[in-house]
Design a protein around this motif. Structure first.
Motif, mmCIF file in Angstrom:
data_model
loop_
_atom_site.group_PDB
_atom_site.id
_atom_site.type_symbol
_atom_site.label_atom_id
_atom_site.label_comp_id
_atom_site.label_asym_id
_atom_site.label_seq_id
_atom_site.Cartn_x
_atom_site.Cartn_y
_atom_site.Cartn_z
ATOM 1 N N ALA A 1 27.965 33.660 28.609
ATOM 2 C CA ALA A 1 26.906 32.648 28.585
ATOM 3 C C ALA A 1 27.317 31.476 27.699
ATOM 4 O O ALA A 1 27.043 30.317 28.026
ATOM 5 N N ALA A 2 27.996 31.764 26.599
ATOM 6 C CA ALA A 2 28.461 30.709 25.694
ATOM 7 C C ALA A 2 29.525 29.841 26.364
ATOM 8 O O ALA A 2 29.738 28.698 25.952
ATOM 9 N N GLN A 3 30.159 30.366 27.399
ATOM 10 C CA GLN A 3 31.157 29.602 28.156
ATOM 11 C C GLN A 3 30.508 28.854 29.324
ATOM 12 O O GLN A 3 31.206 28.356 30.205
ATOM 13 N N ALA A 4 29.186 28.774 29.313
ATOM 14 C CA ALA A 4 28.394 28.011 30.283
ATOM 15 C C ALA A 4 28.357 28.625 31.686
ATOM 16 O O ALA A 4 28.114 27.919 32.665
ATOM 17 N N LEU A 5 28.578 29.929 31.803
ATOM 18 C CA LEU A 5 28.409 30.587 33.096
ATOM 19 C C LEU A 5 26.923 30.799 33.349
ATOM 20 O O LEU A 5 26.150 31.021 32.412
ATOM 21 N N HIS B 1 19.711 40.995 28.240
ATOM 22 C CA HIS B 1 20.719 40.961 27.172
ATOM 23 C C HIS B 1 20.652 39.644 26.397
ATOM 24 O O HIS B 1 20.733 39.631 25.172
ATOM 25 N N LEU B 2 20.509 38.543 27.132
ATOM 26 C CA LEU B 2 20.442 37.243 26.459
ATOM 27 C C LEU B 2 19.185 37.126 25.599
ATOM 28 O O LEU B 2 19.243 36.637 24.467
ATOM 29 N N SER B 3 18.058 37.602 26.104
ATOM 30 C CA SER B 3 16.819 37.573 25.314
ATOM 31 C C SER B 3 16.985 38.367 24.026
ATOM 32 O O SER B 3 16.571 37.919 22.949
ATOM 33 N N SER B 4 17.596 39.524 24.133
ATOM 34 C CA SER B 4 17.831 40.359 22.958
ATOM 35 C C SER B 4 18.762 39.662 21.963
ATOM 36 O O SER B 4 18.515 39.664 20.756
ATOM 37 N N ARG C 1 21.359 28.217 24.977
ATOM 38 C CA ARG C 1 22.775 28.559 25.176
ATOM 39 C C ARG C 1 23.680 27.700 24.295
ATOM 40 O O ARG C 1 24.737 28.153 23.885
ATOM 41 N N ASP C 2 23.264 26.471 24.026
ATOM 42 C CA ASP C 2 24.055 25.633 23.109
ATOM 43 C C ASP C 2 24.122 26.279 21.729
ATOM 44 O O ASP C 2 25.185 26.332 21.109
ATOM 45 N N THR D 1 27.441 27.819 19.770
ATOM 46 C CA THR D 1 27.764 27.498 18.377
ATOM 47 C C THR D 1 27.911 28.780 17.562
ATOM 48 O O THR D 1 28.854 28.923 16.784
ATOM 49 N N ALA D 2 26.999 29.723 17.761
ATOM 50 C CA ALA D 2 27.053 30.983 17.024
ATOM 51 C C ALA D 2 28.305 31.789 17.397
ATOM 52 O O ALA D 2 28.955 32.375 16.530
#
Length: 92
Positions: A40-44, A63-66, A76-77, A81-82
């Protein structure tokens, strides 16, 4: 016929040697969450992540919500960063 070999769990340390935050022992869900977050951090898109990891888009969303909740972030930005900060040597 020989038995199917048993696969051993892989930690974040194996995937990302500089990582100091490996999932707990037997933390397959944590590892999957880490993989989802990395993609997700790679913008997929959620759909692309689901296809890449052979999971449903609902599972990706969960998974993303968690992950967002654990990191106290909302976008996602912020996730990118994280994840970038996490990859830096010596980061907490």
């Amino acid at each position: 016929m020989s038995p199917i070999p048993r696969l051993m769990p892989v930690s974040c340390q194996t995937l990302h040697p500089r990582s100091t935050h490996a999932p707990a022992a037997g933390g397959g869900a944590d590892l999957r969450g880490f993989r989802v977050a990395r993609l997700a951090a790679q913008a997929l898109s959620n759909r692309d992540i689901a296809q890449a990891l052979f999971i449903t888009t609902k599972t990706v969303s969960d998974h993303l919500s968690s992950t967002y909740r654990k990191l106290n972030i909302n976008t996602r930005d912020q996730l990118a960063t994280a994840m970038a900060a996490h990859a830096q040597p010596g980061s907490p």
